[in-house]
Design a protein around this motif. Structure first.
Motif, PDB file in Angstrom:
ATOM      1  N   LYS A 160      11.339  -0.268   5.139  1.00 21.84           N
ATOM      2  CA  LYS A 160      10.230   0.469   4.519  1.00 21.84           C
ATOM      3  C   LYS A 160       8.981  -0.386   4.436  1.00 21.84           C
ATOM      4  O   LYS A 160       7.863   0.104   4.632  1.00 21.84           O
ATOM      5  CB  LYS A 160      10.640   0.950   3.122  1.00 21.84           C
ATOM      6  CG  LYS A 160      11.604   2.121   3.129  1.00 21.84           C
ATOM      7  CD  LYS A 160      12.003   2.509   1.711  1.00 21.84           C
ATOM      8  CE  LYS A 160      13.013   3.646   1.716  1.00 21.84           C
ATOM      9  NZ  LYS A 160      13.462   3.986   0.345  1.00 21.84           N
ATOM     10  N   ASN A 161       9.154  -1.680   4.138  1.00 26.17           N
ATOM     11  CA  ASN A 161       8.004  -2.577   4.045  1.00 26.17           C
ATOM     12  C   ASN A 161       7.280  -2.683   5.381  1.00 26.17           C
ATOM     13  O   ASN A 161       6.047  -2.600   5.446  1.00 26.17           O
ATOM     14  CB  ASN A 161       8.443  -3.965   3.575  1.00 26.17           C
ATOM     15  CG  ASN A 161       8.738  -4.005   2.094  1.00 26.17           C
ATOM     16  OD1 ASN A 161       8.226  -3.196   1.327  1.00 26.17           O
ATOM     17  ND2 ASN A 161       9.582  -4.933   1.675  1.00 26.17           N
ATOM     18  N   ARG A 198       3.468  -1.233   6.080  1.00 24.32           N
ATOM     19  CA  ARG A 198       2.384  -2.130   6.488  1.00 24.32           C
ATOM     20  C   ARG A 198       1.815  -1.727   7.854  1.00 24.32           C
ATOM     21  O   ARG A 198       0.594  -1.700   8.043  1.00 24.32           O
ATOM     22  CB  ARG A 198       2.874  -3.583   6.564  1.00 24.32           C
ATOM     23  CG  ARG A 198       3.564  -4.106   5.307  1.00 24.32           C
ATOM     24  CD  ARG A 198       2.590  -4.335   4.158  1.00 24.32           C
ATOM     25  NE  ARG A 198       3.223  -5.042   3.077  1.00 24.32           N
ATOM     26  CZ  ARG A 198       3.585  -4.503   1.922  1.00 24.32           C
ATOM     27  NH1 ARG A 198       3.371  -3.211   1.704  1.00 24.32           N
ATOM     28  NH2 ARG A 198       4.143  -5.216   0.961  1.00 24.32           N
ATOM     29  N   VAL A 199       2.702  -1.428   8.784  1.00 28.34           N
ATOM     30  CA  VAL A 199       2.243  -1.077  10.134  1.00 28.34           C
ATOM     31  C   VAL A 199       1.541   0.277  10.126  1.00 28.34           C
ATOM     32  O   VAL A 199       0.569   0.492  10.855  1.00 28.34           O
ATOM     33  CB  VAL A 199       3.426  -1.091  11.130  1.00 28.34           C
ATOM     34  CG1 VAL A 199       2.999  -0.534  12.486  1.00 28.34           C
ATOM     35  CG2 VAL A 199       3.953  -2.513  11.289  1.00 28.34           C
ATOM     36  N   HIS A 200       2.009   1.199   9.286  1.00 25.20           N
ATOM     37  CA  HIS A 200       1.347   2.508   9.183  1.00 25.20           C
ATOM     38  C   HIS A 200      -0.103   2.339   8.725  1.00 25.20           C
ATOM     39  O   HIS A 200      -1.019   2.953   9.309  1.00 25.20           O
ATOM     40  CB  HIS A 200       2.095   3.397   8.193  1.00 25.20           C
ATOM     41  CG  HIS A 200       1.384   4.683   7.888  1.00 25.20           C
ATOM     42  ND1 HIS A 200       1.299   5.729   8.793  1.00 25.20           N
ATOM     43  CD2 HIS A 200       0.686   5.082   6.783  1.00 25.20           C
ATOM     44  CE1 HIS A 200       0.596   6.711   8.258  1.00 25.20           C
ATOM     45  NE2 HIS A 200       0.213   6.340   7.043  1.00 25.20           N
ATOM     46  N   ILE A 201      -0.327   1.519   7.699  1.00 23.01           N
ATOM     47  CA  ILE A 201      -1.687   1.263   7.210  1.00 23.01           C
ATOM     48  C   ILE A 201      -2.536   0.630   8.315  1.00 23.01           C
ATOM     49  O   ILE A 201      -3.710   0.981   8.509  1.00 23.01           O
ATOM     50  CB  ILE A 201      -1.661   0.343   5.974  1.00 23.01           C
ATOM     51  CG1 ILE A 201      -0.947   1.036   4.804  1.00 23.01           C
ATOM     52  CG2 ILE A 201      -3.069  -0.068   5.566  1.00 23.01           C
ATOM     53  CD1 ILE A 201      -1.617   2.301   4.312  1.00 23.01           C
ATOM     54  N   SER A 229       1.709 -10.518   1.877  1.00 21.15           N
ATOM     55  CA  SER A 229       2.821  -9.795   2.488  1.00 21.15           C
ATOM     56  C   SER A 229       2.374  -9.116   3.781  1.00 21.15           C
ATOM     57  O   SER A 229       3.097  -9.103   4.775  1.00 21.15           O
ATOM     58  CB  SER A 229       3.374  -8.756   1.505  1.00 21.15           C
ATOM     59  OG  SER A 229       4.372  -7.973   2.110  1.00 21.15           O
ATOM     60  N   TYR A 230       1.163  -8.559   3.771  1.00 22.92           N
ATOM     61  CA  TYR A 230       0.609  -7.946   4.990  1.00 22.92           C
ATOM     62  C   TYR A 230       0.469  -8.997   6.098  1.00 22.92           C
ATOM     63  O   TYR A 230       0.757  -8.714   7.274  1.00 22.92           O
ATOM     64  CB  TYR A 230      -0.752  -7.320   4.703  1.00 22.92           C
ATOM     65  CG  TYR A 230      -0.695  -5.858   4.323  1.00 22.92           C
ATOM     66  CD1 TYR A 230      -0.795  -4.860   5.293  1.00 22.92           C
ATOM     67  CD2 TYR A 230      -0.535  -5.473   3.001  1.00 22.92           C
ATOM     68  CE1 TYR A 230      -0.748  -3.513   4.951  1.00 22.92           C
ATOM     69  CE2 TYR A 230      -0.473  -4.128   2.638  1.00 22.92           C
ATOM     70  CZ  TYR A 230      -0.584  -3.155   3.621  1.00 22.92           C
ATOM     71  OH  TYR A 230      -0.522  -1.822   3.278  1.00 22.92           O
ATOM     72  N   ILE A 231       0.017 -10.185   5.741  1.00 18.90           N
ATOM     73  CA  ILE A 231      -0.125 -11.242   6.743  1.00 18.90           C
ATOM     74  C   ILE A 231       1.221 -11.532   7.403  1.00 18.90           C
ATOM     75  O   ILE A 231       1.332 -11.616   8.630  1.00 18.90           O
ATOM     76  CB  ILE A 231      -0.699 -12.533   6.109  1.00 18.90           C
ATOM     77  CG1 ILE A 231      -2.147 -12.300   5.665  1.00 18.90           C
ATOM     78  CG2 ILE A 231      -0.628 -13.697   7.104  1.00 18.90           C
ATOM     79  CD1 ILE A 231      -2.780 -13.497   4.967  1.00 18.90           C
ATOM     80  N   VAL A 232       2.255 -11.661   6.587  1.00 14.93           N
ATOM     81  CA  VAL A 232       3.600 -11.966   7.104  1.00 14.93           C
ATOM     82  C   VAL A 232       4.079 -10.861   8.040  1.00 14.93           C
ATOM     83  O   VAL A 232       4.556 -11.139   9.161  1.00 14.93           O
ATOM     84  CB  VAL A 232       4.601 -12.144   5.938  1.00 14.93           C
ATOM     85  CG1 VAL A 232       6.029 -12.232   6.472  1.00 14.93           C
ATOM     86  CG2 VAL A 232       4.249 -13.383   5.133  1.00 14.93           C
ATOM     87  N   HIS A 233       3.954  -9.605   7.621  1.00 10.82           N
ATOM     88  CA  HIS A 233       4.484  -8.492   8.404  1.00 10.82           C
ATOM     89  C   HIS A 233       3.702  -8.252   9.690  1.00 10.82           C
ATOM     90  O   HIS A 233       4.297  -8.097  10.772  1.00 10.82           O
ATOM     91  CB  HIS A 233       4.503  -7.220   7.559  1.00 10.82           C
ATOM     92  CG  HIS A 233       5.566  -7.208   6.508  1.00 10.82           C
ATOM     93  ND1 HIS A 233       5.378  -7.769   5.269  1.00 10.82           N
ATOM     94  CD2 HIS A 233       6.831  -6.727   6.510  1.00 10.82           C
ATOM     95  CE1 HIS A 233       6.482  -7.619   4.547  1.00 10.82           C
ATOM     96  NE2 HIS A 233       7.380  -6.997   5.274  1.00 10.82           N
ATOM     97  N   ILE A 234       2.374  -8.215   9.599  1.00  9.33           N
ATOM     98  CA  ILE A 234       1.567  -7.946  10.790  1.00  9.33           C
ATOM     99  C   ILE A 234       1.608  -9.123  11.759  1.00  9.33           C
ATOM    100  O   ILE A 234       1.649  -8.952  12.979  1.00  9.33           O
ATOM    101  CB  ILE A 234       0.102  -7.618  10.399  1.00  9.33           C
ATOM    102  CG1 ILE A 234       0.062  -6.422   9.438  1.00  9.33           C
ATOM    103  CG2 ILE A 234      -0.728  -7.314  11.643  1.00  9.33           C
ATOM    104  CD1 ILE A 234       0.671  -5.149   9.995  1.00  9.33           C
ATOM    105  N   ARG A 235       1.633 -10.340  11.221  1.00  7.29           N
ATOM    106  CA  ARG A 235       1.754 -11.516  12.091  1.00  7.29           C
ATOM    107  C   ARG A 235       3.053 -11.465  12.886  1.00  7.29           C
ATOM    108  O   ARG A 235       3.080 -11.804  14.079  1.00  7.29           O
ATOM    109  CB  ARG A 235       1.690 -12.788  11.249  1.00  7.29           C
ATOM    110  CG  ARG A 235       1.779 -14.082  12.087  1.00  7.29           C
ATOM    111  CD  ARG A 235       1.868 -15.283  11.179  1.00  7.29           C
ATOM    112  NE  ARG A 235       0.608 -15.537  10.507  1.00  7.29           N
ATOM    113  CZ  ARG A 235       0.498 -16.178   9.356  1.00  7.29           C
ATOM    114  NH1 ARG A 235       1.574 -16.581   8.713  1.00  7.29           N
ATOM    115  NH2 ARG A 235      -0.686 -16.387   8.813  1.00  7.29           N
ATOM    116  N   GLU A 236       4.133 -11.046  12.243  1.00 10.04           N
ATOM    117  CA  GLU A 236       5.418 -10.967  12.934  1.00 10.04           C
ATOM    118  C   GLU A 236       5.383  -9.934  14.063  1.00 10.04           C
ATOM    119  O   GLU A 236       5.952 -10.157  15.143  1.00 10.04           O
ATOM    120  CB  GLU A 236       6.530 -10.620  11.936  1.00 10.04           C
ATOM    121  CG  GLU A 236       7.905 -10.413  12.559  1.00 10.04           C
ATOM    122  CD  GLU A 236       8.438 -11.634  13.290  1.00 10.04           C
ATOM    123  OE1 GLU A 236       9.408 -11.470  14.062  1.00 10.04           O
ATOM    124  OE2 GLU A 236       7.892 -12.747  13.122  1.00 10.04           O
TER     125      GLU A 236
END
Length: 379
Positions: A108-109, A113-116, A159-166
């Motif tokens: 879900k996280n 994040r990717v949806h935004i 948290s956005y940095i971690v997810h989008i960077r990945e």
């Protein structure tokens, strides 16, 4: 050479089974349909045929961005990947990331994040960009948007940095991009975490008496699941009625419901048995133990619902003059660990560690840090 889009595989199950996908011929620019059986119809078992088809489609889908089924040299394949529309490339990377993830909250996280991120791309009309054109200047604009317009906290921003960077790391490994545009984005200094206190004996007694006076037996069970069994709020929200074995008086915690991914079985002590309402014996086995409304229900409750109910009672106590600073729903777990150490001399911090399911004694120490006995045990 003209580069165009493709369409992922779909399975046709009819008299004859086919795998259908679309690809642009890079030499003629024609957008062509490919319909192939891949010897699926020779497989007698429908189940095995479907499994084989799924494996084939995953294999083909992974090759489509590189121009499959057309033979291109490595340089042309790399060019083709970098000309993939940014939204398509991000979606592909998201699917690769989600495939092995078991925990629903983690999925879900990433999805959120990717949806935004994708919605921002559309809002800015950057959806016409190719993934190879999405440079650090665009990335910085996105994170500025998160801070200025969405007003995110430092924790959520990081948290956005971690997810989008990945997501972009995956694209780099898959040769869609040369450099990760998120690499230079700096994390924010996070504000200190709020102190969480345990319930002192007198406040604990007042709280329990208040819950009992409201006949809130299901929320009382939620407290007991933390106090005696050290279950995290999210684990409580995932428990099903079927996880309670009344014949053995045990709680079976499924591997996907807990942080360690290991199945755990916990004995229900005599002192806690009275808190399991008799209605549970006749409730539907597939219902959540404490679902929506904090009662047995087919609809899941999110942990925020448990926190809100706990806060409601804390506010009542505060209005009566009790000190509730630092107390949350999670405080019941802290309190249970602290009290377990004190209930008899033979119990050590390592017993608490085993009961809590911690792999590292340092984690347990955080729950019982103010207990002198725990400090002596650890030394």
């Amino acid at each position: 050479m003209n580069i165009n889009n493709f369409q992922s595989c779909r399975l046709i199950e009819g008299k004859r089974w086919y795998i259908v996908y679309y690809q642009t011929n890079p030499f003629t620019s024609e957008y062509l349909r490919h319909r192939e059986t891949h010897n699926l119809n020779r497989i007698k078992s429908v189940k095995e045929r479907r499994e084989r088809a799924k494996a084939l489609m995953n294999e083909i889908n992974a090759k489509l961005p590189a121009g499959y089924p057309y033979n291109l040299d490595s340089e042309s394949q790399t060019l083709l990947l970098r000309l993939t529309p940014v939204l398509d490339a991000v979606q592909y990377a998201l699917e690769l990331k989600l495939a092995p993830i078991k925990r629903e909250n983690s999925k879900k996280n990433y999805l959120s994040r990717v949806h935004i991120f994708k919605e921002w791309i559309k809002q800015k009309s950057f959806d016409s960009l190719k993934i190879g054109e999405f440079h650090s200047i665009y990335a910085q604009q996105f994170f500025n948007y998160l801070l200025i317009e969405r007003k995110l906290s430092s924790v959520t921003y990081n948290s956005y940095i971690v997810h989008i960077r990945e997501i972009f790391n995956i694209l780099k490994k898959q040769f869609y991009i040369v450099q990760n545009p998120i690499e230079h984005i700096a994390v924010m200094k996070e504000t200190p975490t709020k102190i969480r206190n345990r319930f002192k004996a007198d406040v604990r007694t007042a709280f329990i008496d208040l819950v009992k006076s409201k006949n809130d037996e299901w929320f009382m069970l939620a407290l007991i699941l933390q106090y005696y069994f050290f279950l995290r709020p999210v684990e409580i929200s995932r428990l099903k009625v079927s996880n309670i074995d009344f014949k053995k008086w045990e709680i079976e915690l499924p591997s996907l419901s807990n942080k360690t991914y290991k199945e755990r079985t916990m004995k229900i002590p005599d002192v806690a048995k009275k808190f399991f309402p008799d209605q549970l014996r006749t409730a539907r086995k597939n219902w959540f133990l404490l679902g929506s409304g904090i009662k047995p229900c087919e609809k899941v409750i999110y942990k925020s619902g448990l926190y809100r109910r706990n806060l409601k009672y804390l506010k009542i106590l505060e209005s009566e003059g009790w000190d509730i600073e630092g107390l949350t729903f999670y405080s019941w777990k802290d309190t249970g660990g602290f009290d377990m150490l004190n209930e008899n001399e033979k119990i050590t911090v390592f017993d608490v560690q085993d009961r809590m399911g911690h792999s590292d004694i340092k984690t347990t120490k955080r729950y019982v840090a103010s207990n002198d006995k725990a400090v002596d045990n650890i030394r």
